[in-house]
Write an enzyme that holds these catalytic residues in place. Sequence first.
Site, PDB file in Angstrom:
ATOM      1  N   GLU A   1      -5.017  11.683 -10.731  1.00  0.00           N
ATOM      2  CA  GLU A   1      -3.805  12.542 -10.841  1.00  0.00           C
ATOM      3  C   GLU A   1      -2.616  11.907 -10.273  1.00  0.00           C
ATOM      4  O   GLU A   1      -1.462  12.113 -11.023  1.00  0.00           O
ATOM      5  CB  GLU A   1      -4.121  13.651  -9.781  1.00  0.00           C
ATOM      6  CG  GLU A   1      -5.503  14.470 -10.177  1.00  0.00           C
ATOM      7  CD  GLU A   1      -5.191  15.347 -11.387  1.00  0.00           C
ATOM      8  OE1 GLU A   1      -5.963  14.951 -12.350  1.00  0.00           O
ATOM      9  OE2 GLU A   1      -4.365  16.247 -11.368  1.00  0.00           O
TER      10      GLU A   1
ATOM     11  N   ILE B   1     -10.213  22.043  -2.765  1.00  0.00           N
ATOM     12  CA  ILE B   1      -9.313  21.368  -3.672  1.00  0.00           C
ATOM     13  C   ILE B   1      -9.169  22.291  -4.670  1.00  0.00           C
ATOM     14  O   ILE B   1      -9.921  22.894  -5.394  1.00  0.00           O
ATOM     15  CB  ILE B   1      -9.824  20.069  -4.150  1.00  0.00           C
ATOM     16  CG1 ILE B   1      -9.954  18.899  -3.102  1.00  0.00           C
ATOM     17  CG2 ILE B   1      -9.065  19.370  -5.265  1.00  0.00           C
ATOM     18  CD1 ILE B   1     -10.785  17.768  -3.335  1.00  0.00           C
ATOM     19  N   PHE B   2      -7.722  22.632  -4.981  1.00  0.00           N
ATOM     20  CA  PHE B   2      -7.411  23.654  -6.000  1.00  0.00           C
ATOM     21  C   PHE B   2      -6.971  23.046  -7.368  1.00  0.00           C
ATOM     22  O   PHE B   2      -6.291  22.223  -7.523  1.00  0.00           O
ATOM     23  CB  PHE B   2      -6.014  24.216  -5.840  1.00  0.00           C
ATOM     24  CG  PHE B   2      -5.797  25.418  -6.674  1.00  0.00           C
ATOM     25  CD1 PHE B   2      -4.364  25.459  -7.092  1.00  0.00           C
ATOM     26  CD2 PHE B   2      -6.520  26.438  -7.256  1.00  0.00           C
ATOM     27  CE1 PHE B   2      -3.932  26.351  -8.064  1.00  0.00           C
ATOM     28  CE2 PHE B   2      -6.177  27.296  -8.177  1.00  0.00           C
ATOM     29  CZ  PHE B   2      -4.734  27.146  -8.509  1.00  0.00           C
TER      30      PHE B   2
ATOM     31  N   SER C   1      -6.870  20.578 -16.077  1.00  0.00           N
ATOM     32  CA  SER C   1      -8.425  19.987 -16.357  1.00  0.00           C
ATOM     33  C   SER C   1      -9.297  20.044 -15.275  1.00  0.00           C
ATOM     34  O   SER C   1     -10.645  19.925 -15.475  1.00  0.00           O
ATOM     35  CB  SER C   1      -7.992  18.314 -16.755  1.00  0.00           C
ATOM     36  OG  SER C   1      -7.530  17.746 -15.768  1.00  0.00           O
TER      37      SER C   1
HETATM   38  N1  LIG Z   1      -3.528  19.080 -11.004  1.00  0.00           N
HETATM   39  C1  LIG Z   1      -3.768  19.916 -12.296  1.00  0.00           C
HETATM   40  C2  LIG Z   1      -3.548  19.310 -13.530  1.00  0.00           C
HETATM   41  C3  LIG Z   1      -4.533  18.244 -13.524  1.00  0.00           C
HETATM   42  C4  LIG Z   1      -4.670  17.548 -14.893  1.00  0.00           C
HETATM   43  O1  LIG Z   1      -4.825  18.109 -15.853  1.00  0.00           O
HETATM   44  N2  LIG Z   1      -4.130  16.339 -15.193  1.00  0.00           N
HETATM   45  C5  LIG Z   1      -4.495  15.689 -16.344  1.00  0.00           C
HETATM   46  C6  LIG Z   1      -3.559  14.660 -16.754  1.00  0.00           C
HETATM   47  S1  LIG Z   1      -3.067  13.689 -15.472  1.00  0.00           S
HETATM   48  C7  LIG Z   1      -6.054  15.267 -16.214  1.00  0.00           C
HETATM   49  O2  LIG Z   1      -6.390  14.933 -15.267  1.00  0.00           O
HETATM   50  N3  LIG Z   1      -6.549  15.035 -17.515  1.00  0.00           N
HETATM   51  C8  LIG Z   1      -7.937  14.855 -17.605  1.00  0.00           C
HETATM   52  C9  LIG Z   1      -8.410  15.288 -18.963  1.00  0.00           C
HETATM   53  O3  LIG Z   1      -7.301  15.614 -19.688  1.00  0.00           O
HETATM   54  O4  LIG Z   1      -9.512  15.446 -19.119  1.00  0.00           O
HETATM   55  C10 LIG Z   1      -4.953  20.500 -11.894  1.00  0.00           C
HETATM   56  O5  LIG Z   1      -5.474  20.751 -10.867  1.00  0.00           O
HETATM   57  O6  LIG Z   1      -6.058  20.580 -12.915  1.00  0.00           O
END
Ligand SMILES: N[C@@H](CCC(=O)N[C@@H](CS)C(=O)NCC(=O)O)C(=O)O
Length: 219
Positions: free
Chosen positions: A112, A32-33, A37
């Site tokens: 997600e 998983i990439f 966050s």
């Molecule tokens: N899919 C991206 C971005 C994922 C992401 O940052 N999603 C946010 C918003 S849905 C999240 O899970 N945030 C949790 C946090 O901010 O601690 C990743 O692989 O890291």
Amino acid sequence: MKQESAAQNTPPASPSPSPHPQDDSDPQALWIFGYGSLVWRPDFAYSDSRVGFVRGYSRRFWQGDTFHRGSDKMPGRVVTLLEDCEGCTWGVVYQVRGEQVNEALKYLNVREAVLGGYDTKEVTFYPQDSPDQPLKALAYVATPQNPGYLGPAPEKAIATQILACRGFSGHNLEYLLRLADFMQLCGPQAQDEHLAAIVDAVGTMLPCFCPTEQALALV
Ligand SMILES: N[C@@H](CCC(=O)N[C@@H](CS)C(=O)NCC(=O)O)C(=O)O
């Protein structure tokens, strides 16, 4: 946008190396990439992890977030991947095996997809230590079709929005700075001009955005 890291880390010229999609010993194993966050808070059990990059994508703070780092009234900004033939995005892959696979997918579907508006996409990941041995990985990408998508904005406007927002997982500024910290750890070959421009814009605005003691309370 061309970034040095793509050139420096391009796998040796050869017939395109066949990625190793699965671990032979466990065909259910999955990589998983993470590039947002997930690089600092995967919050699921995994068996292995690698730092590296995907090519053909650039990371952008173009996804709105009304849960983790924002609210309905003040959506925060989090990252997604933009298809960019000259792009290169650094992150972390996590290998999940056996029971970890379903547990991780169930958890990430809520975090997600349901809460964040992300879809899944298969990407080719190049480990920093062995870029000539790429592997297939699952990435969560927020496309322009999802309702939370905000799209492009000047980096100064993105910085202003990040400084003003917080959600159930914390302040949007923490999200930005933890990602910047990760990129620092990857070393000088890992460049992200979009991220760096937003961090710079935050740095110029923070003092006038709020006094020092309040700034410390933000993170
Ligand atoms: N899919 C991206 C971005 C994922 C992401 O940052 N999603 C946010 C918003 S849905 C999240 O899970 N945030 C949790 C946090 O901010 O601690 C990743 O692989 O890291």
